[in-house]
Structure formats: C-alpha cells, structure tokens
Design a protein around this motif. Sequence first.
Motif, mmCIF file in Angstrom:
data_model
loop_
_atom_site.group_PDB
_atom_site.id
_atom_site.type_symbol
_atom_site.label_atom_id
_atom_site.label_comp_id
_atom_site.label_asym_id
_atom_site.label_seq_id
_atom_site.Cartn_x
_atom_site.Cartn_y
_atom_site.Cartn_z
ATOM 1 N N TYR A 224 -11.211 12.047 23.266
ATOM 2 C CA TYR A 224 -11.736 13.385 23.559
ATOM 3 C C TYR A 224 -12.186 14.033 22.264
ATOM 4 O O TYR A 224 -11.945 13.490 21.184
ATOM 5 N N HIS A 225 -12.841 15.193 22.390
ATOM 6 C CA HIS A 225 -13.568 15.715 21.227
ATOM 7 C C HIS A 225 -12.713 16.011 20.017
ATOM 8 O O HIS A 225 -13.208 16.077 18.907
ATOM 9 N N GLU A 226 -11.410 16.217 20.225
ATOM 10 C CA GLU A 226 -10.547 16.476 19.068
ATOM 11 C C GLU A 226 -10.332 15.212 18.243
ATOM 12 O O GLU A 226 -10.025 15.282 17.061
ATOM 13 N N HIS A 227 -10.409 14.061 18.904
ATOM 14 C CA HIS A 227 -10.143 12.796 18.215
ATOM 15 C C HIS A 227 -11.447 12.219 17.670
ATOM 16 O O HIS A 227 -12.132 11.449 18.334
ATOM 17 N N LEU A 228 -11.738 12.562 16.434
ATOM 18 C CA LEU A 228 -13.004 12.128 15.835
ATOM 19 C C LEU A 228 -12.951 10.675 15.402
ATOM 20 O O LEU A 228 -13.953 9.981 15.383
ATOM 21 N N SER A 229 -11.749 10.226 15.008
ATOM 22 C CA SER A 229 -11.594 8.867 14.463
ATOM 23 C C SER A 229 -10.479 8.119 15.186
ATOM 24 O O SER A 229 -9.489 8.730 15.603
ATOM 25 N N TYR A 230 -10.659 6.810 15.312
ATOM 26 C CA TYR A 230 -9.631 5.919 15.868
ATOM 27 C C TYR A 230 -9.502 4.805 14.851
ATOM 28 O O TYR A 230 -10.474 4.094 14.575
ATOM 29 N N PHE A 231 -8.304 4.664 14.259
ATOM 30 C CA PHE A 231 -8.174 3.842 13.056
ATOM 31 C C PHE A 231 -7.473 2.506 13.274
ATOM 32 O O PHE A 231 -6.444 2.431 13.948
ATOM 33 N N LEU A 232 -8.012 1.500 12.605
ATOM 34 C CA LEU A 232 -7.271 0.270 12.327
ATOM 35 C C LEU A 232 -6.562 0.480 10.989
ATOM 36 O O LEU A 232 -6.975 1.340 10.197
ATOM 37 N N ILE A 233 -5.566 -0.344 10.685
ATOM 38 C CA ILE A 233 -4.938 -0.269 9.355
ATOM 39 C C ILE A 233 -5.965 -0.687 8.303
ATOM 40 O O ILE A 233 -6.047 -0.108 7.223
ATOM 41 N N SER A 234 -6.772 -1.684 8.644
ATOM 42 C CA SER A 234 -7.798 -2.148 7.692
ATOM 43 C C SER A 234 -8.719 -0.995 7.294
ATOM 44 O O SER A 234 -9.115 -0.873 6.132
ATOM 45 N N THR A 235 -9.073 -0.155 8.267
ATOM 46 C CA THR A 235 -9.983 0.964 8.001
ATOM 47 C C THR A 235 -9.303 2.016 7.130
ATOM 48 O O THR A 235 -9.892 2.537 6.177
ATOM 49 N N LEU A 236 -8.045 2.307 7.453
ATOM 50 C CA LEU A 236 -7.308 3.290 6.641
ATOM 51 C C LEU A 236 -7.149 2.787 5.215
ATOM 52 O O LEU A 236 -7.253 3.552 4.256
ATOM 53 N N ASP A 237 -6.912 1.481 5.082
ATOM 54 C CA ASP A 237 -6.724 0.899 3.751
ATOM 55 C C ASP A 237 -8.011 1.067 2.927
ATOM 56 O O ASP A 237 -7.963 1.418 1.745
ATOM 57 N N THR A 238 -9.161 0.844 3.562
ATOM 58 C CA THR A 238 -10.448 1.062 2.887
ATOM 59 C C THR A 238 -10.569 2.523 2.461
ATOM 60 O O THR A 238 -10.955 2.840 1.327
ATOM 61 N N LEU A 239 -10.228 3.411 3.382
ATOM 62 C CA LEU A 239 -10.352 4.851 3.106
ATOM 63 C C LEU A 239 -9.451 5.264 1.938
ATOM 64 O O LEU A 239 -9.904 5.936 1.000
ATOM 65 N N PHE A 240 -8.187 4.876 2.015
ATOM 66 C CA PHE A 240 -7.251 5.273 0.956
ATOM 67 C C PHE A 240 -7.732 4.756 -0.405
ATOM 68 O O PHE A 240 -7.721 5.480 -1.400
ATOM 69 N N ALA A 241 -8.146 3.488 -0.432
ATOM 70 C CA ALA A 241 -8.574 2.889 -1.704
ATOM 71 C C ALA A 241 -9.744 3.665 -2.310
ATOM 72 O O ALA A 241 -9.824 3.827 -3.523
ATOM 73 N N ARG A 242 -10.639 4.142 -1.461
ATOM 74 C CA ARG A 242 -11.791 4.899 -1.969
ATOM 75 C C ARG A 242 -11.405 6.263 -2.536
ATOM 76 O O ARG A 242 -12.197 6.913 -3.192
ATOM 77 N N HIS A 243 -10.166 6.712 -2.235
ATOM 78 C CA HIS A 243 -9.744 8.042 -2.685
ATOM 79 C C HIS A 243 -8.503 7.981 -3.580
ATOM 80 O O HIS A 243 -7.715 8.921 -3.624
ATOM 81 N N GLY A 244 -8.340 6.856 -4.269
ATOM 82 C CA GLY A 244 -7.268 6.766 -5.268
ATOM 83 C C GLY A 244 -5.865 6.680 -4.694
ATOM 84 O O GLY A 244 -4.888 7.022 -5.353
ATOM 85 N N LEU A 245 -5.771 6.213 -3.450
ATOM 86 C CA LEU A 245 -4.447 6.054 -2.843
ATOM 87 C C LEU A 245 -4.223 4.592 -2.482
ATOM 88 O O LEU A 245 -5.177 3.828 -2.325
ATOM 89 N N ARG A 246 -2.958 4.214 -2.362
ATOM 90 C CA ARG A 246 -2.628 2.843 -1.977
ATOM 91 C C ARG A 246 -1.814 2.878 -0.685
ATOM 92 O O ARG A 246 -0.870 3.676 -0.562
ATOM 93 N N THR A 247 -2.178 2.042 0.297
ATOM 94 C CA THR A 247 -1.391 1.955 1.529
ATOM 95 C C THR A 247 -0.033 1.362 1.178
ATOM 96 O O THR A 247 0.042 0.341 0.485
ATOM 97 N N VAL A 248 1.032 1.996 1.652
ATOM 98 C CA VAL A 248 2.377 1.565 1.262
ATOM 99 C C VAL A 248 3.108 0.899 2.422
ATOM 100 O O VAL A 248 3.642 -0.194 2.301
ATOM 101 N N ASP A 249 3.123 1.560 3.562
ATOM 102 C CA ASP A 249 3.918 1.011 4.660
ATOM 103 C C ASP A 249 3.301 1.436 5.988
ATOM 104 O O ASP A 249 2.518 2.385 6.047
ATOM 105 N N VAL A 250 3.682 0.713 7.018
ATOM 106 C CA VAL A 250 3.213 1.068 8.364
ATOM 107 C C VAL A 250 4.299 0.711 9.366
ATOM 108 O O VAL A 250 4.989 -0.293 9.216
ATOM 109 N N GLU A 251 4.429 1.565 10.355
ATOM 110 C CA GLU A 251 5.402 1.337 11.423
ATOM 111 C C GLU A 251 4.682 1.585 12.734
ATOM 112 O O GLU A 251 4.004 2.600 12.900
ATOM 113 N N ARG A 252 4.792 0.651 13.678
ATOM 114 C CA ARG A 252 4.193 0.889 15.001
ATOM 115 C C ARG A 252 5.182 1.659 15.850
ATOM 116 O O ARG A 252 6.377 1.347 15.857
ATOM 117 N N LEU A 253 4.691 2.657 16.564
ATOM 118 C CA LEU A 253 5.556 3.525 17.356
ATOM 119 C C LEU A 253 4.968 3.695 18.747
ATOM 120 O O LEU A 253 3.742 3.689 18.907
#
Length: 423
Positions: A224-253
């Motif tokens: 729905y319109h509030e949800h602009l993005s739907y992420f894979l971990i791979s996509t988040l990892d790309t995003l974080f790397a581009r902004h000086g961050l490193r993916t550290v951990d992930v937990e499925r819930l």
Amino acid sequence: MSGNTVRSVTACRVCGSERWQKVLSFGNVPLANAFLEAGDTEALAREQAYPLEVISCRECRLLSLTAVVDPQVLYRTYSYVTSDSETMARHMRTVVRLCGEQVELAEGDLVVELGSNTGEQLMAFREAGARVLGVDPARNLAEIAEQRGVPTVPEYFDSACAESIVAEHGRASVILGRHVFAHIDDVADVLAGVHALLAPDGLFTIEVPYAVDLLDGLAFDTVYHEHLSYFLISTLDTLFARHGLRTVDVERLPVHGGSVLVSAGPADGPHPTGERVRELMAHERAAGFLSDARYEDFAARVQKTCADLSHLVRDLAADGHRIAGYGASAKGTTLLNICGLGLGELEFCTDTTPQKQGRLTPGTHLPVLAPGDVGEQPDYYLLLAWNYAEEIMRKESAFLEAGGGFIVPVPEPSVRTRAVSRR
Ligand code: TMP
Ligand code: ZN
C-alpha cells in the motif's frame, strides 16, 4: 514535492538505476489508513485514489512503488496505532532482548526510535533501563506518547532533526526504526541523520517486511502507499554500503507476515558482519530473488489468489451467508479494493482500534464497528488482520464453536471452521 501530492519514481532510491521490471499493477487505490467519517458526504465525494504499482530494480532488486504520496498527506494525522495485542507486546520484548544482545546497553544509554507511534516499544526499552526518545511526525500520536511519559519529537526524522537531537540529548547507542524505514523516500538523508546521531559503537536497527516472505507468502495486500520499499537483505546491504554503514546482523521474525530485524553499524565501527547476513544473501541469490523470473511468477500467483478470493467470498454471499471483515487493517484496504469486495459482499468490519471505530473503510465504505457493538455475529469473517490469525482464533473460539468460520485470504484463500481449527 511542493504543491504536488504524488511523485513518480524514476531513479532507484537505493542504487540510482533506472532499469526497472514491472511487477504488480493494481490500478488506483485509496490510501490504506484514510478512514472516513460516516456522515461527511463531502469527504466521501472527495475521496482520492492513487496508482498502486510495484516495480523491481534490475540492479539492486529493490521493490518499489511507482507513486510516492506526499508524507504530509499520509502521516500528520495518522490513524494507525500499534496494535494492542499479545503478539505485539511479546514481539516488542523480543526486540529489546535482541538489541541488548548486540549492543551492551548501560543504564542511561540513549535509545532513539523513529516512527515511535504511541511509545509502546520505547516503554519496553525504558523498563530495561535505557534513556529513550521518540521521533514521530504524527502529532496526534506523539501527544499520546508524551502523556505516557515517552518524550517525543513530533517531526520527520532527517539530517537536520538528527543534529538537533545530538545537541540536546547526545549520541544514541541504538537508533531503532520498526516498520518505518520502508515508508521513507529520501533514504539518503535519513541515513546521513543516522550517521550524525549514532555513537561510534552504536547500531542502527530496522524492522522491515522481508521481501522473501512477501513473495513466498504471497502477502500482496501488504502493498500500500505507505510502503514505498520492500527489501531483500542484499538490497539493504547495497544501501548501507553506499552510506558508510556495514550490515551487522539479521533476525527473521514472524510479525506482519514475515519481517526482518536488520542492524547496521558505522563501516569503521567495531561490529563485524555476522554469518546470518551472509547466509540470507546467499539464499536470496540461490532462490532466484535477484532475477526477473521470480517476480513474474509472483505476479501470476497474486493474480490467481485475488481471483480465487473474489470468487470464494462472492459465492458465499450469493448463497445467503452473512459476511463481515475482521480487523480494519491497512492491508485490508488493499485486499478489499483490489479484489473488488465491498458492501455488496460484506456488511461491516470490526476493529479494536478506537480511532477507526465509527468510521468507514477507505474506498469500500464498510462501517467499522467495535467488536462489542456487532450484535448478531455474521456467518463468516474475512480475516483482514491475518497476521494475528492464531491470537484471533483463540480469542474467537466461541464464534467458531457456534459454527462461525474465518476466511483466511493468503497465501491461498481458505476457510477455517471449528472442525478444522481443532488440533
Ligand atoms: P496491523 O496488522 O497493522 O497491526 O493491523 C491490524 C488491525 O487489526 C488493527 O487495526 C487492529 C485490528 N485487530 C483487531 O481488530 N482485533 C484483533 O484481535 C487484533 C489482533 C487486531
Ligand atoms: Zn536499485
């Protein structure tokens, strides 16, 4: 977005690419939480619908909506209140525990939550000894949080807001964003703010619906319109790397149809990338989530589920059964509108949220009733809050015992009655 209510996406907000694959196209749909006042004929006449389409970036595999509705329209007065449910209360304690396992939180360390809603999650952190600060642009909700003793900045979080928080409260050990990061268009500015606010050994932790669960579980109504993005971990990892961050951990819930709690720290910080991050990224590649075919298959299955659900509900209604919606959830708005179900099939919708009761569901105009005001129960409830299915089945055992049934819409429409619910 000055003056205009909708922006059309061209460049990917993660990687900048303009190479998109079309995935879903639901036509024009009203805003998921834009409940209407029953007597307000003018508002009913003015009700707006916006394109609801999902595209996938062929470079980084971000799933994005094509239309970004102005956040001033979506969030200044917001009727979504964190569900008062056992499932959520338990989940919020889990989030405190998981954050505590990753960052040692000393008494008085600062935890900032973006999109803090009524302050429920921060109250759980405060109980664990943290100093807490909420940020939420919904003034109606920030006020409730303040009344509960959770200090809340009633603004959108961005780099300017981050600077003023640092000046007043210092750096944060944890910046948490539960089900808010996927609502943000300008992720670059928010991540700049995160950088400014985060302590060098701190963690930025977000909870977002997991695109793998969206596709595997066919949870298409979470679009729905509030949800602009739907992420894979791979996509988040790309995003974080581009902004000086490193993916550290992930937990499925299991919440909201399958989510991930993903943490990232400064790229030059002390937290390494954990094994689970690597495992999930490898799974995403192996299971085809980085190529077009997986999304084509998803689109075909969504179409079939929609058609099957429409038929099932229409057939039951045509046979004279009384049907109502259960839980006027945001995803219920998508589901009803795109499956073409409304007052012709359903009499009303129940919901426990006081802010929704007495109003009408967006687009379909079903009256929202408090569960206590229903009177004679219908024969079937269409379970629009299917993410709480188990809790609701337990709570409604008397309805099931009396012969009532629940229509569960996804991943395949099915009916649960007493016979089937007994284990
Ligand atoms: P959510 O999935 O976004 O939390 O929304 C669920 C909606 O369903 C919310 O409006 C509250 C409502 N609800 C009920 O009406 N009864 C229930 O037992 C539960 C758990 C939720
Ligand atoms: Zn991209």
